[in-house]
Design a protein around this motif. Structure first.
Motif, PDB file in Angstrom:
ATOM      1  N   GLU A  26      82.819  -2.799   8.073  1.00 28.71           N
ATOM      2  CA  GLU A  26      82.798  -4.235   8.361  1.00 28.71           C
ATOM      3  C   GLU A  26      82.968  -4.997   7.047  1.00 28.71           C
ATOM      4  O   GLU A  26      83.990  -5.601   6.776  1.00 28.71           O
ATOM      5  CB  GLU A  26      81.494  -4.615   9.069  1.00 28.71           C
ATOM      6  N   LYS A  27      81.934  -4.927   6.237  1.00 32.48           N
ATOM      7  CA  LYS A  27      81.990  -5.597   4.948  1.00 32.48           C
ATOM      8  C   LYS A  27      81.297  -4.666   3.971  1.00 32.48           C
ATOM      9  O   LYS A  27      80.183  -4.231   4.238  1.00 32.48           O
ATOM     10  CB  LYS A  27      81.244  -6.931   5.048  1.00 32.48           C
ATOM     11  N   PRO A  28      81.941  -4.342   2.858  1.00 27.01           N
ATOM     12  CA  PRO A  28      81.257  -3.425   1.942  1.00 27.01           C
ATOM     13  C   PRO A  28      79.962  -4.054   1.423  1.00 27.01           C
ATOM     14  O   PRO A  28      79.882  -5.268   1.250  1.00 27.01           O
ATOM     15  CB  PRO A  28      82.263  -3.216   0.813  1.00 27.01           C
ATOM     16  N   TYR A  29      78.962  -3.203   1.188  1.00 27.93           N
ATOM     17  CA  TYR A  29      77.704  -3.682   0.630  1.00 27.93           C
ATOM     18  C   TYR A  29      77.964  -4.198  -0.786  1.00 27.93           C
ATOM     19  O   TYR A  29      78.757  -3.618  -1.539  1.00 27.93           O
ATOM     20  CB  TYR A  29      76.684  -2.542   0.622  1.00 27.93           C
ATOM     21  N   LYS A  30      77.289  -5.283  -1.101  1.00 24.45           N
ATOM     22  CA  LYS A  30      77.531  -5.958  -2.378  1.00 24.45           C
ATOM     23  C   LYS A  30      77.301  -5.043  -3.589  1.00 24.45           C
ATOM     24  O   LYS A  30      76.325  -4.306  -3.644  1.00 24.45           O
ATOM     25  CB  LYS A  30      76.591  -7.153  -2.476  1.00 24.45           C
ATOM     26  N   ALA A  31      78.230  -5.138  -4.532  1.00 25.28           N
ATOM     27  CA  ALA A  31      78.075  -4.348  -5.758  1.00 25.28           C
ATOM     28  C   ALA A  31      77.428  -5.192  -6.833  1.00 25.28           C
ATOM     29  O   ALA A  31      77.761  -6.364  -7.002  1.00 25.28           O
ATOM     30  CB  ALA A  31      79.437  -3.866  -6.222  1.00 25.28           C
ATOM     31  N   GLU A  32      76.487  -4.592  -7.534  1.00 25.51           N
ATOM     32  CA  GLU A  32      75.850  -5.280  -8.665  1.00 25.51           C
ATOM     33  C   GLU A  32      76.782  -5.191  -9.870  1.00 25.51           C
ATOM     34  O   GLU A  32      76.978  -6.151 -10.597  1.00 25.51           O
ATOM     35  CB  GLU A  32      74.519  -4.589  -8.943  1.00 25.51           C
ATOM     36  N   ILE A  33      77.345  -3.985 -10.014  1.00 25.94           N
ATOM     37  CA  ILE A  33      78.295  -3.775 -11.106  1.00 25.94           C
ATOM     38  C   ILE A  33      79.492  -3.039 -10.531  1.00 25.94           C
ATOM     39  O   ILE A  33      79.343  -2.099  -9.743  1.00 25.94           O
ATOM     40  CB  ILE A  33      77.691  -2.897 -12.235  1.00 25.94           C
ATOM     41  N   GLU A  34      80.692  -3.469 -10.905  1.00 24.79           N
ATOM     42  CA  GLU A  34      81.887  -2.767 -10.471  1.00 24.79           C
ATOM     43  C   GLU A  34      82.828  -2.701 -11.663  1.00 24.79           C
ATOM     44  O   GLU A  34      83.253  -3.734 -12.171  1.00 24.79           O
ATOM     45  CB  GLU A  34      82.524  -3.516  -9.290  1.00 24.79           C
ATOM     46  N   LEU A  35      83.135  -1.500 -12.102  1.00 23.07           N
ATOM     47  CA  LEU A  35      84.020  -1.353 -13.256  1.00 23.07           C
ATOM     48  C   LEU A  35      85.381  -0.836 -12.795  1.00 23.07           C
ATOM     49  O   LEU A  35      85.475   0.194 -12.150  1.00 23.07           O
ATOM     50  CB  LEU A  35      83.421  -0.382 -14.280  1.00 23.07           C
ATOM     51  N   LYS A  36      86.418  -1.603 -13.142  1.00 24.89           N
ATOM     52  CA  LYS A  36      87.778  -1.282 -12.670  1.00 24.89           C
ATOM     53  C   LYS A  36      88.731  -1.167 -13.842  1.00 24.89           C
ATOM     54  O   LYS A  36      88.373  -1.428 -14.975  1.00 24.89           O
ATOM     55  CB  LYS A  36      88.277  -2.435 -11.789  1.00 24.89           C
TER      56      LYS A  36
END
Lengths: 478, 255
Positions: A26-36
């Motif tokens: 549905e909606k991904p759970y919120k990320a605190e940190i996301e490194l791309k």
């Protein structure tokens, strides 16, 4: 009691076709940190900093990065060009989640996935311990109390790095060095989340310990690392399961398992892989068996878009043994590339490889097993059984077995069978009143019988049900 | 009409015409024997009735209890009450003889789990029938037709016919490859099927079964057509004079 057993079976069956159960994301759970983005030195430094790692681990990551940049892209892998590494999130920390010892501490948006799969109940009833990895972090790790008293360690690997650095250092990336190939190096640089299990000398962990990995978003790279160590005479059975809800883009899994069975120890590793069809699944699995030790692998690989998995054992000590049973199912336009690898070093070492692949509806299975017997592995004995079942004319199975025997007293035997379901066989089965799919599911289950008996009964039931679903009209809808 | 009826059946397989207007009836409780030389279309008739996809019906109809079966799959025909015992059933590695029978029964009981035994008395019946047919008990646990002797295959097909409990049983040369004792045993068991009220379409090359089993009707199939039909006297005629004689008589009648 009987009622409970029935309930348990129902729970497990509920979890059988896990991507089905998990449904669409549905909606991904919120990320605190996301490194791309680009896999650079600064990205690696950042991950190491977030994890507050000791310097030796930071340096190990950077060395792996150097190797990743230097090593060539493996040419034998089919479909790898689909992966755009720079477009992936290499590290995703779910918001407000620290390692929990109680399911209530986990945000309900994440908890619901594990609950739908029935994991907390399985944990309570049949497991010695459970580790849950969500995105890039271990969110839950717990084991039965009596094991703690015996000195058994079951921890997220990051926590083990802090608490037992010497123990981790002794094995980590030693069994499977990052220099082996590009993806092993990538794993060494980016690893995050995972399981550390240590069983002290003579301790036998009666019930299995399970780790369950979930990918909760598209465009993610998951690089979890599991390190399983059984000290002298110890016994442990570790089960890993993995799944993901369905999403539109793809995600990339590049996990690693390192196992060490010390003298006379037994390590059993069972994997039930049921990623959703968006996951490209790369695995690095290797273990070492010392004198008299036993290291067994069972791999049931059902889901994912593409899977590359080669459970490997180095039979280092005399009289050590290994048994590796791998089942791969490719139903639909998917690829499974697998093969057990055994290296016999010690004398009187024994190994058995069983590989069974099922191809249907355009599915492709590739087997690339290796048996290597080095000079001096006196009276080593290896047996390979490689069976392919092809259910229609659109599907394929390729086998590339490789034996390298440098010891004259060694014995290697190899059996390979390929069966293609014929029109006559299908007519015969349907003339008994079965649909074509029912006929196929019976044939597939029969084909897998030999491997089902290797599994704990609860998990055999799961595999049984998954196969039935895969080949029933119900499964064909999904 | 109750029972199986075939009307003016024309069939082609791989472009070749194999049946050219066959009419026949199998009523419940009776054995209708189809005799004929090799290549006359006997097995094609059986496969077509069972709905094997490679057999293309060009004209005519197949009815069970007055209802057309054309357009139904093999599975659906089986579920409506047809059963075929194959002359040389294929090997099905991995699937035990007991497994296919349990699956067939579960399917008819409407169960979604085909492998779990729902009614333990079925297993008892399987053992009992296997014994009556002269099979050893262990055959139930063996992989279907894998390493079965000729006789074991015939008996296992009959065993399945009894367990599945259809309305019409088509037996394609159930006597070939059997010794005299086997022929007698199988003949007795076929009578057991009609005693239960089932209709039997018995395909056979030789008349030797009729020593132990009086067919109610006998038809001779030659070149894809019924050349002669009648009672047990037809079988006697085949045995005495041979197929060539019947063919020439038939040609003469047709002018």
């Amino acid at each position: 009691m009987a009622e409970e057993a029935v309930k348990l079976r129902e729970d497990i069956l509920k979890g059988a076709d896990s991507p089905e159960i998990l449904g669409w994301l549905e909606k991904p759970y919120k990320a605190e940190i996301e490194l791309k983005g680009k896999i650079s030195r600064s990205l690696i430094e950042e991950i190491s900093k977030i994890k507050k790692e000791p310097d030796w681990m930071r340096r190990l990551r950077l060395r792996s990065l150097e190797l990743f940049n230097k090593l060539p892209m493996p040419r034998w892998i089919i479909g790898i060009e689909e992966i755009d590494l720079e477009a992936l999130a290499h590290y995703v920390k779910p918001e407000g989640v620290e390692r929990a010892r109680d399911w209530d501490e986990i945000p309900k948006e994440i908890r619901k996935y594990y609950e739908r799969l029935g994991l907390p109940e399985l944990e309570a009833r049949i497991l010695s311990g459970l580790v849950a990895v969500y995105e890039s972090e271990t969110i839950y790790a717990k084991m039965k109390e009596y094991l703690q008293r015996k000195g058994v360690i079951v921890l997220p690997l990051e926590e083990a790095v802090q608490k037992y650095p010497d123990l981790v250092k002794k094995y980590f990336l030693k069994i499977f060095p990052p220099s082996d190939h590009k993806f092993a190096a990538l794993h060494g640089a980016l690893w995050s989340g995972g399981t550390f299990i240590y069983v002290p000398p003579g301790v036998k962990v009666r019930e299995p310990i399970e780790s369950f990995f979930l990918i909760g978003r598209q465009g993610e790279g998951q690089f979890e690392h599991s390190l399983i160590v059984a000290d002298e005479g110890a016994y442990v059975h570790w089960i890993e399961g993995c799944s993901a809800p369905r999403f539109l883009g793809y995600s990339f899994h590049n996990g690693m398992v390192e196992a060490y069975a010390h003298k006379n120890a037994t390590v059993k590793i069972t994997t039930i892989q049921n990623w959703s069809r968006n996951v490209i699944n790369f695995n690095n699995k290797r273990g070492i068996a010392e004198e008299g030790a036993r290291l067994d692998w069972v791999e049931g690989s059902i889901g994912s878009r593409m899977t590359y998995v080669y459970p490997s054992t180095i039979l280092k000590g005399d009289y050590s043994s290994s048994r590796s049973a791998v089942v791969t199912v490719s139903k639909g336009p998917y690829i499974k590339d697998s093969g057990s690898k055994i290296v016999h070093v010690g004398a009187h070492t024994r190994s058995k490889i069983i590989n069974k692949s099922i191809s249907a509806e355009g599915g492709v299975n590739v087997y690339r097993g290796i048996v290597r017997i080095v000079r001096g592995a006196k009276y080593a004995n290896a047996h390979v059984e490689c069976d392919s079942l092809i259910l229609d004319s659109k599907s394929k199975a390729h086998t590339f077995p490789h034996n390298q025997v440098d010891e004259p007293t060694a014995m290697v035997s190899h059996e390979a069978k390929t069966g293609r379901l014929s029109e006559q066989q299908l007519f015969y089965m349907t003339s008994r009143g079965l649909s074509e799919d029912e006929a196929k599911s019976l044939i597939v289950l029969g084909f897998l019988d030999e491997i089902m008996v290797e599994l704990p009964v609860e998990y055999a039931n799961v595999l049984h049900k998954v196969v039935q679903l895969e080949f029933s009209e119900l499964g064909a809808v999904g | 009409m109750s029972g199986l009826e075939v009307r003016n059946l024309h069939v082609r397989v791989a472009g070749k015409k194999v049946l050219r207007g066959v009419d026949l009836k199998v009523e419940y409780g009776e054995v209708h024997a189809i005799m004929g030389p090799n290549g006359s279309g006997k097995s094609s008739l059986a496969y077509t009735i069972m709905g094997r996809e490679t057999f293309e019906v060009e004209d005519g109809d197949i009815l069970l209890d007055g209802e057309s079966l054309l357009g139904l799959s093999t599975e659906e025909r089986a579920m409506k009450g047809l059963f075929m015992a194959l002359q040389d059933p294929p090997q099905i590695p991995g699937v035990r003889l007991s497994t296919i029978m349990i699956a067939a029964i579960n399917k008819r009981l409407g169960s979604t789990d085909l492998t779990r035994v729902r009614d333990p008395s079925i297993v008892k019946r399987m053992y009992k029938l296997a014994e009556e047919l002269g099979l050893t008990r262990d055959i139930l646990q063996r992989e279907l037709n894998v390493g079965f002797s000729g006789g074991e295959k015939k008996r296992s097909e009959l065993l399945q016919a009894f367990i599945v409990d259809p309305k019409i049983v088509i037996l394609d040369e159930p006597d070939s490859g059997l010794d005299i004792d086997g022929v007698r045993k199988v003949s007795e068991m076929i009578r057991g099927l009609t005693d239960q009220g089932k209709g039997v379409l018995l395909i056979t090359h030789y008349a030797r079964m009729f020593k132990y089993l009086d067919p109610d009707r006998v038809s001779v199939l030659i070149d894809g057509k019924i050349a002669l039909s009648g009672g047990p006297e037809v079988a006697k005629l085949v045995e005495d004079k041979g197929y060539a004689y019947i063919r020439s008589q038939y040609m003469a009648r047709r002018g």
